[in-house]
Design a protein around this motif. Structure first.
Motif, PDB file in Angstrom:
ATOM      1  N   VAL A  76      47.268  56.669  40.323  1.00 23.67           N
ATOM      2  CA  VAL A  76      48.228  56.041  39.420  1.00 23.67           C
ATOM      3  C   VAL A  76      47.413  55.207  38.435  1.00 23.67           C
ATOM      4  CG1 VAL A  76      50.170  54.446  39.216  1.00 23.67           C
ATOM      5  CG2 VAL A  76      50.026  55.989  41.174  1.00 23.67           C
ATOM      6  N   ALA A  77      47.286  55.717  37.217  1.00 26.78           N
ATOM      7  CA  ALA A  77      46.436  55.065  36.223  1.00 26.78           C
ATOM      8  C   ALA A  77      47.070  53.800  35.671  1.00 26.78           C
ATOM      9  CB  ALA A  77      46.145  56.031  35.076  1.00 26.78           C
ATOM     10  N   HIS A  78      46.235  52.852  35.359  1.00 24.18           N
ATOM     11  CA  HIS A  78      46.623  51.679  34.574  1.00 24.18           C
ATOM     12  C   HIS A  78      46.929  52.207  33.175  1.00 24.18           C
ATOM     13  CE1 HIS A  78      45.900  48.132  32.076  1.00 24.18           C
ATOM     14  NE2 HIS A  78      46.110  47.410  33.163  1.00 24.18           N
ATOM     15  N   PRO A  79      47.831  51.591  32.422  1.00 25.81           N
ATOM     16  CA  PRO A  79      48.158  52.118  31.094  1.00 25.81           C
ATOM     17  C   PRO A  79      46.966  52.218  30.137  1.00 25.81           C
ATOM     18  CG  PRO A  79      49.811  50.539  31.763  1.00 25.81           C
ATOM     19  CD  PRO A  79      48.715  50.486  32.798  1.00 25.81           C
ATOM     20  N   ARG A  80      45.919  51.412  30.348  1.00 25.07           N
ATOM     21  CA  ARG A  80      44.783  51.436  29.429  1.00 25.07           C
ATOM     22  C   ARG A  80      43.510  52.040  30.013  1.00 25.07           C
ATOM     23  NH1 ARG A  80      43.542  45.970  27.964  1.00 25.07           N
ATOM     24  NH2 ARG A  80      44.905  45.211  29.590  1.00 25.07           N
ATOM     25  N   TRP A  81      43.472  52.349  31.290  1.00 29.63           N
ATOM     26  CA  TRP A  81      42.280  52.949  31.883  1.00 29.63           C
ATOM     27  C   TRP A  81      42.630  53.664  33.173  1.00 29.63           C
ATOM     28  CZ3 TRP A  81      42.460  47.484  31.421  1.00 29.63           C
ATOM     29  CH2 TRP A  81      42.785  46.827  32.592  1.00 29.63           C
ATOM     30  N   SER A  82      41.736  54.519  33.586  1.00 28.34           N
ATOM     31  CA  SER A  82      41.910  55.228  34.844  1.00 28.34           C
ATOM     32  C   SER A  82      41.411  54.357  35.987  1.00 28.34           C
ATOM     33  CB  SER A  82      41.102  56.520  34.812  1.00 28.34           C
ATOM     34  OG  SER A  82      41.053  57.103  36.092  1.00 28.34           O
ATOM     35  N   GLN A  83      42.032  54.485  37.134  1.00 30.35           N
ATOM     36  CA  GLN A  83      41.551  53.805  38.335  1.00 30.35           C
ATOM     37  C   GLN A  83      40.905  54.814  39.286  1.00 30.35           C
ATOM     38  OE1 GLN A  83      44.319  49.968  38.856  1.00 30.35           O
ATOM     39  NE2 GLN A  83      45.204  51.772  39.749  1.00 30.35           N
ATOM     40  N   ALA A  84      40.629  56.019  38.785  1.00 30.35           N
ATOM     41  CA  ALA A  84      40.125  57.099  39.631  1.00 30.35           C
ATOM     42  C   ALA A  84      38.666  56.921  40.032  1.00 30.35           C
ATOM     43  CB  ALA A  84      40.302  58.440  38.922  1.00 30.35           C
ATOM     44  N   GLN A  85      37.919  56.106  39.274  1.00 30.17           N
ATOM     45  CA  GLN A  85      36.515  55.861  39.592  1.00 30.17           C
ATOM     46  C   GLN A  85      36.243  54.369  39.546  1.00 30.17           C
ATOM     47  OE1 GLN A  85      33.811  58.060  37.133  1.00 30.17           O
ATOM     48  NE2 GLN A  85      35.115  59.860  37.116  1.00 30.17           N
ATOM     49  N   GLU A  86      35.171  53.980  40.232  1.00 26.51           N
ATOM     50  CA  GLU A  86      34.774  52.575  40.196  1.00 26.51           C
ATOM     51  C   GLU A  86      33.251  52.474  40.178  1.00 26.51           C
ATOM     52  OE1 GLU A  86      35.131  50.544  44.249  1.00 26.51           O
ATOM     53  OE2 GLU A  86      36.578  52.194  44.403  1.00 26.51           O
ATOM     54  N   ARG A  87      32.763  51.414  39.597  1.00 30.15           N
ATOM     55  CA  ARG A  87      31.331  51.164  39.570  1.00 30.15           C
ATOM     56  C   ARG A  87      30.940  50.406  40.830  1.00 30.15           C
ATOM     57  NH1 ARG A  87      29.452  52.091  34.381  1.00 30.15           N
ATOM     58  NH2 ARG A  87      31.067  52.029  32.803  1.00 30.15           N
ATOM     59  N   VAL A  88      29.808  50.781  41.397  1.00 29.60           N
ATOM     60  CA  VAL A  88      29.304  50.092  42.579  1.00 29.60           C
ATOM     61  C   VAL A  88      28.121  49.221  42.173  1.00 29.60           C
ATOM     62  CG1 VAL A  88      30.169  51.766  44.261  1.00 29.60           C
ATOM     63  CG2 VAL A  88      27.967  52.133  43.210  1.00 29.60           C
ATOM     64  N   LEU A  89      27.736  48.314  43.048  1.00 32.68           N
ATOM     65  CA  LEU A  89      26.718  47.330  42.713  1.00 32.68           C
ATOM     66  C   LEU A  89      25.387  47.929  42.284  1.00 32.68           C
ATOM     67  CD1 LEU A  89      27.390  44.584  45.392  1.00 32.68           C
ATOM     68  CD2 LEU A  89      27.991  44.561  42.979  1.00 32.68           C
ATOM     69  N   ASN A  90      25.030  49.090  42.777  1.00 31.82           N
ATOM     70  CA  ASN A  90      23.752  49.688  42.396  1.00 31.82           C
ATOM     71  C   ASN A  90      23.805  50.371  41.033  1.00 31.82           C
ATOM     72  OD1 ASN A  90      25.009  52.163  42.737  1.00 31.82           O
ATOM     73  ND2 ASN A  90      23.810  52.771  44.514  1.00 31.82           N
ATOM     74  N   GLY A  91      24.936  50.269  40.354  1.00 33.88           N
ATOM     75  CA  GLY A  91      25.078  50.840  39.020  1.00 33.88           C
ATOM     76  C   GLY A  91      25.688  52.220  38.994  1.00 33.88           C
ATOM     77  N   GLY A  92      25.928  52.821  40.142  1.00 32.94           N
ATOM     78  CA  GLY A  92      26.526  54.145  40.194  1.00 32.94           C
ATOM     79  C   GLY A  92      28.033  54.107  40.013  1.00 32.94           C
ATOM     80  N   VAL A  93      28.610  55.282  39.885  1.00 33.48           N
ATOM     81  CA  VAL A  93      30.062  55.432  39.776  1.00 33.48           C
ATOM     82  C   VAL A  93      30.504  56.356  40.899  1.00 33.48           C
ATOM     83  CG1 VAL A  93      31.949  56.252  38.322  1.00 33.48           C
ATOM     84  CG2 VAL A  93      30.011  55.078  37.294  1.00 33.48           C
TER      85      VAL A  93
END
Length: 122
Positions: A76-93
């Protein structure tokens, strides 16, 4: 109440051996790990029980963006961005996990809620 009484939720009164500061939710804060604190109750000074869902800060600020159940379903996407991915502390997605990886413990709290959509049960 079901979120607050879930076995993973806890109340914070302090951090690092001192009372919790105001910017972190003093005097009392409810932490719900499956929401990364995004929708947890902060600055609790009074508890009232009601049969109606109260308006929260984010709903009052921007109700079309921050529904009460926001940040639990990556499909369920936010109206301005996708919530399908997230950044992790090591810089990856990485792909965002439903309920931020706590689905086995909390999915039953949200059964039948309209904002979650059918993707929750795939």
């Amino acid at each position: 109440m079901p979120e607050a009484t879930n076995e993973l939720a806890f109340m914070v009164t302090g951090m690092y051996g001192k009372p919790v500061p105001k910017q972190d939710g003093a005097p009392l804060r409810l932490v719900t790990p499956w929401k990364y604190g995004f929708k947890s109750a902060k600055g609790i000074v009074k508890i009232s029980f009601t049969d109606q869902q109260p308006m929260n800060f984010w709903q009052a600020l921007q109700s079309n963006e921050y529904g009460f159940w926001a940040n639990v379903n990556p499909d369920v996407a936010h109206p301005r961005w996708s919530q399908a991915q997230e950044r992790v502390l090591n810089g990856g997605v990485v792909p965002t996990q439903i309920f931020n990886g706590y689905g086995a413990f909390v999915a039953d709290l949200y059964t039948g809620m309209k904002d979650l959509g059918d993707a929750l049960y795939r």
